[in-house]
Design a protein around this motif. Sequence first.
Motif, PDB file in Angstrom:
ATOM      1  N   VAL A   1       0.839  -1.195   0.000  1.00 25.70           N
ATOM      2  CA  VAL A   1       0.000   0.000   0.000  1.00 25.70           C
ATOM      3  C   VAL A   1       0.878   1.249   0.000  1.00 25.70           C
ATOM      4  CG1 VAL A   1      -1.914  -1.147   1.167  1.00 25.70           C
ATOM      5  CG2 VAL A   1      -0.166   0.005   2.533  1.00 25.70           C
ATOM      6  N   ARG A   2       0.377   2.274  -0.665  1.00 30.90           N
ATOM      7  CA  ARG A   2       1.104   3.547  -0.732  1.00 30.90           C
ATOM      8  C   ARG A   2       0.498   4.524   0.261  1.00 30.90           C
ATOM      9  NH1 ARG A   2       1.028   6.548  -6.350  1.00 30.90           N
ATOM     10  NH2 ARG A   2      -0.545   7.900  -5.412  1.00 30.90           N
ATOM     11  N   THR A   3       1.316   4.958   1.206  1.00 35.48           N
ATOM     12  CA  THR A   3       0.874   5.890   2.233  1.00 35.48           C
ATOM     13  C   THR A   3       1.995   6.873   2.544  1.00 35.48           C
ATOM     14  OG1 THR A   3       1.659   4.414   4.000  1.00 35.48           O
ATOM     15  CG2 THR A   3      -0.655   4.223   3.349  1.00 35.48           C
ATOM     16  N   PRO A   4       1.646   8.065   3.049  1.00 35.43           N
ATOM     17  CA  PRO A   4       2.681   8.988   3.522  1.00 35.43           C
ATOM     18  C   PRO A   4       3.221   8.488   4.863  1.00 35.43           C
ATOM     19  CG  PRO A   4       0.500   9.939   3.843  1.00 35.43           C
ATOM     20  CD  PRO A   4       0.300   8.657   3.105  1.00 35.43           C
ATOM     21  N   SER A   5       4.346   7.819   4.823  1.00 33.80           N
ATOM     22  CA  SER A   5       4.890   7.183   6.032  1.00 33.80           C
ATOM     23  C   SER A   5       6.342   6.814   5.787  1.00 33.80           C
ATOM     24  CB  SER A   5       4.087   5.921   6.365  1.00 33.80           C
ATOM     25  OG  SER A   5       4.196   4.980   5.309  1.00 33.80           O
ATOM     26  N   ALA A   6       6.973   6.312   6.843  1.00 32.78           N
ATOM     27  CA  ALA A   6       8.314   5.747   6.686  1.00 32.78           C
ATOM     28  C   ALA A   6       8.215   4.530   5.780  1.00 32.78           C
ATOM     29  CB  ALA A   6       8.889   5.372   8.049  1.00 32.78           C
ATOM     30  N   PHE A   7       9.333   4.112   5.211  1.00 32.47           N
ATOM     31  CA  PHE A   7       9.328   2.986   4.280  1.00 32.47           C
ATOM     32  C   PHE A   7      10.510   2.074   4.577  1.00 32.47           C
ATOM     33  CE2 PHE A   7      11.451   6.639   2.437  1.00 32.47           C
ATOM     34  CZ  PHE A   7      12.680   6.135   2.041  1.00 32.47           C
ATOM     35  N   ARG A   8      10.423   0.862   4.068  1.00 32.98           N
ATOM     36  CA  ARG A   8      11.478  -0.131   4.271  1.00 32.98           C
ATOM     37  C   ARG A   8      12.411  -0.132   3.067  1.00 32.98           C
ATOM     38  NH1 ARG A   8      14.071  -2.945   8.294  1.00 32.98           N
ATOM     39  NH2 ARG A   8      15.011  -4.839   7.437  1.00 32.98           N
TER      40      ARG A   8
ATOM     41  N   GLY B   1       7.208  -0.855  10.283  1.00 35.52           N
ATOM     42  CA  GLY B   1       6.921  -0.771  11.705  1.00 35.52           C
ATOM     43  C   GLY B   1       5.857   0.248  12.049  1.00 35.52           C
ATOM     44  N   GLN B   2       5.478   1.095  11.099  1.00 40.58           N
ATOM     45  CA  GLN B   2       4.469   2.112  11.353  1.00 40.58           C
ATOM     46  C   GLN B   2       3.071   1.529  11.248  1.00 40.58           C
ATOM     47  OE1 GLN B   2       5.534   5.676   8.883  1.00 40.58           O
ATOM     48  NE2 GLN B   2       5.704   6.576  10.909  1.00 40.58           N
ATOM     49  N   VAL B   3       2.141   2.143  11.978  1.00 44.56           N
ATOM     50  CA  VAL B   3       0.727   1.788  11.913  1.00 44.56           C
ATOM     51  C   VAL B   3      -0.025   2.973  11.333  1.00 44.56           C
ATOM     52  CG1 VAL B   3      -1.314   1.109  13.223  1.00 44.56           C
ATOM     53  CG2 VAL B   3       0.948   0.281  13.922  1.00 44.56           C
ATOM     54  N   VAL B   4      -0.762   2.744  10.233  1.00 42.47           N
ATOM     55  CA  VAL B   4      -1.452   3.829   9.541  1.00 42.47           C
ATOM     56  C   VAL B   4      -2.925   3.496   9.383  1.00 42.47           C
ATOM     57  CG1 VAL B   4       0.625   4.535   8.291  1.00 42.47           C
ATOM     58  CG2 VAL B   4      -0.953   2.898   7.249  1.00 42.47           C
ATOM     59  N   ASP B   5      -3.742   4.536   9.279  1.00 39.55           N
ATOM     60  CA  ASP B   5      -5.168   4.387   9.010  1.00 39.55           C
ATOM     61  C   ASP B   5      -5.347   3.995   7.549  1.00 39.55           C
ATOM     62  OD1 ASP B   5      -7.921   4.720   8.587  1.00 39.55           O
ATOM     63  OD2 ASP B   5      -8.037   6.378  10.004  1.00 39.55           O
ATOM     64  N   ALA B   6      -6.205   3.013   7.286  1.00 43.62           N
ATOM     65  CA  ALA B   6      -6.433   2.566   5.911  1.00 43.62           C
ATOM     66  C   ALA B   6      -6.952   3.684   5.024  1.00 43.62           C
ATOM     67  CB  ALA B   6      -7.404   1.385   5.895  1.00 43.62           C
ATOM     68  N   SER B   7      -7.599   4.699   5.626  1.00 44.76           N
ATOM     69  CA  SER B   7      -8.120   5.812   4.837  1.00 44.76           C
ATOM     70  C   SER B   7      -7.005   6.667   4.239  1.00 44.76           C
ATOM     71  CB  SER B   7      -9.028   6.690   5.699  1.00 44.76           C
ATOM     72  OG  SER B   7      -8.313   7.272   6.772  1.00 44.76           O
ATOM     73  N   ALA B   8      -5.761   6.500   4.746  1.00 47.63           N
ATOM     74  CA  ALA B   8      -4.628   7.270   4.220  1.00 47.63           C
ATOM     75  C   ALA B   8      -4.001   6.614   3.008  1.00 47.63           C
ATOM     76  CB  ALA B   8      -3.566   7.445   5.321  1.00 47.63           C
ATOM     77  N   VAL B   9      -4.453   5.416   2.654  1.00 47.02           N
ATOM     78  CA  VAL B   9      -3.888   4.687   1.510  1.00 47.02           C
ATOM     79  C   VAL B   9      -4.310   5.356   0.200  1.00 47.02           C
ATOM     80  CG1 VAL B   9      -3.912   2.505   0.257  1.00 47.02           C
ATOM     81  CG2 VAL B   9      -3.813   2.505   2.756  1.00 47.02           C
ATOM     82  N   THR B  10      -3.335   5.631  -0.666  1.00 44.13           N
ATOM     83  CA  THR B  10      -3.613   6.257  -1.959  1.00 44.13           C
ATOM     84  C   THR B  10      -3.289   5.340  -3.126  1.00 44.13           C
ATOM     85  OG1 THR B  10      -1.409   7.277  -1.968  1.00 44.13           O
ATOM     86  CG2 THR B  10      -3.221   8.581  -1.047  1.00 44.13           C
ATOM     87  N   GLY B  11      -2.779   4.141  -2.841  1.00 41.89           N
ATOM     88  CA  GLY B  11      -2.472   3.194  -3.908  1.00 41.89           C
ATOM     89  C   GLY B  11      -2.305   1.805  -3.331  1.00 41.89           C
TER      90      GLY B  11
END
Length: 219
Positions: free
Chosen positions: A98-105, A206-216
């Motif tokens: 999923v694509r989200t504004p967050s840290a990445f691996r 390791g981050q936890v994000v709201d599914a509503s923030a997913v853009t892809g």
Amino acid sequence: MISPTQSNTATPAPNQSSNGEKTTGLASDFETFLKMLTVQAQNQDPLKPLDASEYASQLAQFSMVEQQVQTNDLLSALGQALGGGNLDKLGKWVGMDVRTPSAFRFAGAPVTLFAKPDPAADKAVMVIRDSEGAIIDRISVPKTDQKMIWAGTGSDGQPLPAGSYSATLESFDGDKLLSEELASAYNHVVEAQISDNKVMLTLESGQVVDASAVTGVRS
């Protein structure tokens, strides 16, 4: 090193489904009990009416059955909300990228980053940070690009170790900072759960994000 590429359009998140309500056997028994009690009252012998205490006892049983039906309906609704229906929905997220504004691996391969410079900016800089938040590189990027490739190297050009990183796009008008935007990147979903009626996704970074923030989404 960052190389500009063409922008992508996001794909929709997994669809949601709903289940219809089912009539319980207890509800059917409740209707039958009500009919029997009504017929009994209509056909009692006027010379030998139903004893008041017995009638009151039957009314009490009637009330208990009614409450039990309502309780079962409530438990069934809660089971639908917290059980099977949502488990199916949650299962569709696990294993997806999923694509989200967050840290990445970062695991050695170049990472695609998504961020849009401020329209009023005359320059843009991508700031790369490690898992501790320390800046490891600042890279000038074209102010017209919204998608770019990060090669996974530090300011000295040497490859960085695998781990979690984040990228922030800073937009400038001269020396004035106009905005800072956390860049989006694709992450693997390792867990999905419901919290406060929201679907929360745990990412491989390791981050936890709201599914509503997913853009892809991609498999």
